[in-house]
Scaffold this motif. Structure first.
Motif, mmCIF file in Angstrom:
data_model
loop_
_atom_site.group_PDB
_atom_site.id
_atom_site.type_symbol
_atom_site.label_atom_id
_atom_site.label_comp_id
_atom_site.label_asym_id
_atom_site.label_seq_id
_atom_site.Cartn_x
_atom_site.Cartn_y
_atom_site.Cartn_z
ATOM 1 N N VAL A 92 7.337 4.948 6.522
ATOM 2 C CA VAL A 92 7.311 3.503 6.779
ATOM 3 C C VAL A 92 7.077 3.235 8.257
ATOM 4 O O VAL A 92 6.250 2.388 8.636
ATOM 5 N N GLY A 93 7.772 3.982 9.108
ATOM 6 C CA GLY A 93 7.692 3.730 10.540
ATOM 7 C C GLY A 93 6.336 4.019 11.137
ATOM 8 O O GLY A 93 5.898 3.328 12.065
ATOM 9 N N THR A 94 5.644 5.036 10.629
ATOM 10 C CA THR A 94 4.334 5.370 11.179
ATOM 11 C C THR A 94 3.212 4.549 10.560
ATOM 12 O O THR A 94 2.108 4.503 11.113
ATOM 13 N N SER A 95 3.470 3.879 9.433
ATOM 14 C CA SER A 95 2.391 3.237 8.680
ATOM 15 C C SER A 95 2.190 1.765 8.985
ATOM 16 O O SER A 95 1.065 1.273 8.955
ATOM 17 N N GLY A 100 0.799 -1.213 0.000
ATOM 18 C CA GLY A 100 0.000 0.000 0.000
ATOM 19 C C GLY A 100 0.832 1.263 0.000
ATOM 20 O O GLY A 100 0.355 2.331 -0.414
ATOM 21 N N LEU A 101 2.088 1.164 0.446
ATOM 22 C CA LEU A 101 2.960 2.336 0.515
ATOM 23 C C LEU A 101 3.707 2.607 -0.781
ATOM 24 O O LEU A 101 4.256 3.704 -0.948
ATOM 25 N N ARG A 102 3.741 1.663 -1.698
ATOM 26 C CA ARG A 102 4.565 1.844 -2.906
ATOM 27 C C ARG A 102 4.209 3.111 -3.687
ATOM 28 O O ARG A 102 5.110 3.872 -4.077
ATOM 29 N N PRO A 103 2.917 3.406 -3.946
ATOM 30 C CA PRO A 103 2.649 4.674 -4.644
ATOM 31 C C PRO A 103 3.046 5.899 -3.824
ATOM 32 O O PRO A 103 3.434 6.926 -4.389
ATOM 33 N N CYS A 104 2.991 5.781 -2.504
ATOM 34 C CA CYS A 104 3.420 6.887 -1.634
ATOM 35 C C CYS A 104 4.927 7.113 -1.753
ATOM 36 O O CYS A 104 5.408 8.259 -1.749
ATOM 37 N N ILE A 105 5.667 6.027 -1.842
ATOM 38 C CA ILE A 105 7.126 6.123 -1.977
ATOM 39 C C ILE A 105 7.485 6.786 -3.301
ATOM 40 O O ILE A 105 8.380 7.638 -3.381
#
Length: 347
Positions: free
Chosen positions: A258-261, A136-141
């Motif tokens: 990453v750490g907060t998610s 889920g974080l890949r587009p955010c990255i």
């Protein structure tokens, strides 16, 4: 002040003009609060246009917080100035995944402001409490890499006064006392080793704030999924809430994300390096010259930033039940990340 800073003060004629239409083109509008932000108040404005007018059906208005404490800290730190300046000076044409801005205005007091932004519905705000995984974080990255590539080691970092504003002395004076209040508030909620991490940051605060990263760029400063809007299929996202912009390490922004998610410590530990490598590849694709291992050190130290923000923000803004739990999670997850990565030992 000659402009409205809340929907109730906006006239249809004023709003129509800011959206590039004739004053009589907008018959009226309704306002509904949106988002969970505690530093600003945001509203979705549903617009009732006259027949034949081609214009957006809705927009989002951002205004100063109704909470006096939030407004005071915004004035001290230049929070509202940063967001308005981002939309005025950098966002348009940057290629960064962010809402379109129709109008941005701020008064001389650095508090009264208004932003009229595109409504990205049906995109939805991420849920900080629920969290998400690496997929889920890949587009955010990718979106973060687009932001970081914008001013990577760029001389303009020194020429934008709102971006280069140094709040170091303010942070040095406030953080130790904020930490004491944070520790008391969350004594029953957070494990002792996580509370103790804050004491370690206080002991190394000068080194933490004075450290020069391997590469400097523009950073979001609060890059967590509450500040990201996701397309319904999850393949695209937009970064929002540009109130904590500054100069620093893009790797720290990434570690914060990453750490907060990621809620589960084992899952997060397994995601740290793959997330970092994905970010490095996204920067490389944008032509950025990279020292990956030096940036990995920045990432490890950057794991402290989520905890740092949780302490500072929780003691600065209006207190709510959701906010209490959100700040607890915001400290808990990155604290475990920082302990696992040996972040304090690198200072």
């Amino acid at each position: 002040m000659s402009f409205p800073t809340a929907p109730g003060a906006m006239s249809p004629a004023w709003l129509a003009a800011k959206l590039g239409q004739e004053p009589g083109a907008l018959r009226g509008f309704t306002a509904t609060p949106v988002g969970t932000g505690q530093m600003c108040d945001s509203f979705r404005l549903a617009l009732d246009w006259a027949d034949g007018v081609e214009a957006p059906a809705s927009v989002v208005a951002k205004c100063p917080s109704h909470d006096e404490a939030s407004r005071n800290i915004a004035k001290l730190t230049g929070t509202y100035v940063k967001e308005v300046s981002w939309y005025r000076e950098l966002a348009e044409g940057s290629g960064v995944a962010a809402p379109h801005c129709y109008h941005a205005e701020i008064a001389a007091d650095d508090v009264d402001f208004v932003l009229i932004l595109s409504d990205l519905a049906p995109a939805r705000q991420g849920d900080q409490l629920a969290g998400t995984g690496l997929a889920g974080l890949r587009p955010c990255i990718d979106a973060a890499a687009g932001l970081h590539a914008l001013l990577w080691n760029d001389p303009r970092l020194e020429t934008l006064p709102w971006l280069s504003r140094d709040n170091g002395d303010l942070i040095r004076s406030l953080f130790p006392q904020f930490y004491l209040g944070f520790r008391e508030r969350y004594a029953a909620r957070l494990a002792p080793e996580l509370l103790d991490l804050g004491a370690g940051i206080v002991e190394r605060l000068d080194a933490y704030l004075a450290r020069t990263p391997a590469a400097r760029t523009i950073v979001h400063g609060d890059l967590r999924i509450d500040n990201i809007l996701f397309a319904p299929d999850g393949t695209r996202c937009w970064l929002v809430d540009w109130q904590t912009l500054g100069r620093g390490s893009g790797a720290s922004d990434l570690a914060y994300l990453v750490g907060t998610s990621i809620a589960d410590p084992a899952e997060r530990a397994a995601a740290d390096r793959p997330a970092f490598d994905h970010w490095i590849a996204a920067l490389d694709a944008r032509g950025i010259e990279i020292d990956a291992e030096a940036l990995w050190t920045d990432y490890r130290i950057g794991a402290l930033s989520g905890y740092f923000m949780a302490v500072f923000a929780s003691m600065s803004v209006e207190r709510t039940a959701r906010g209490d739990e959100m700040f607890a999670v915001m400290a808990e997850r990155p604290a475990r990340q920082a302990l696992a990565l040996g972040s304090l030992e690198l200072l």
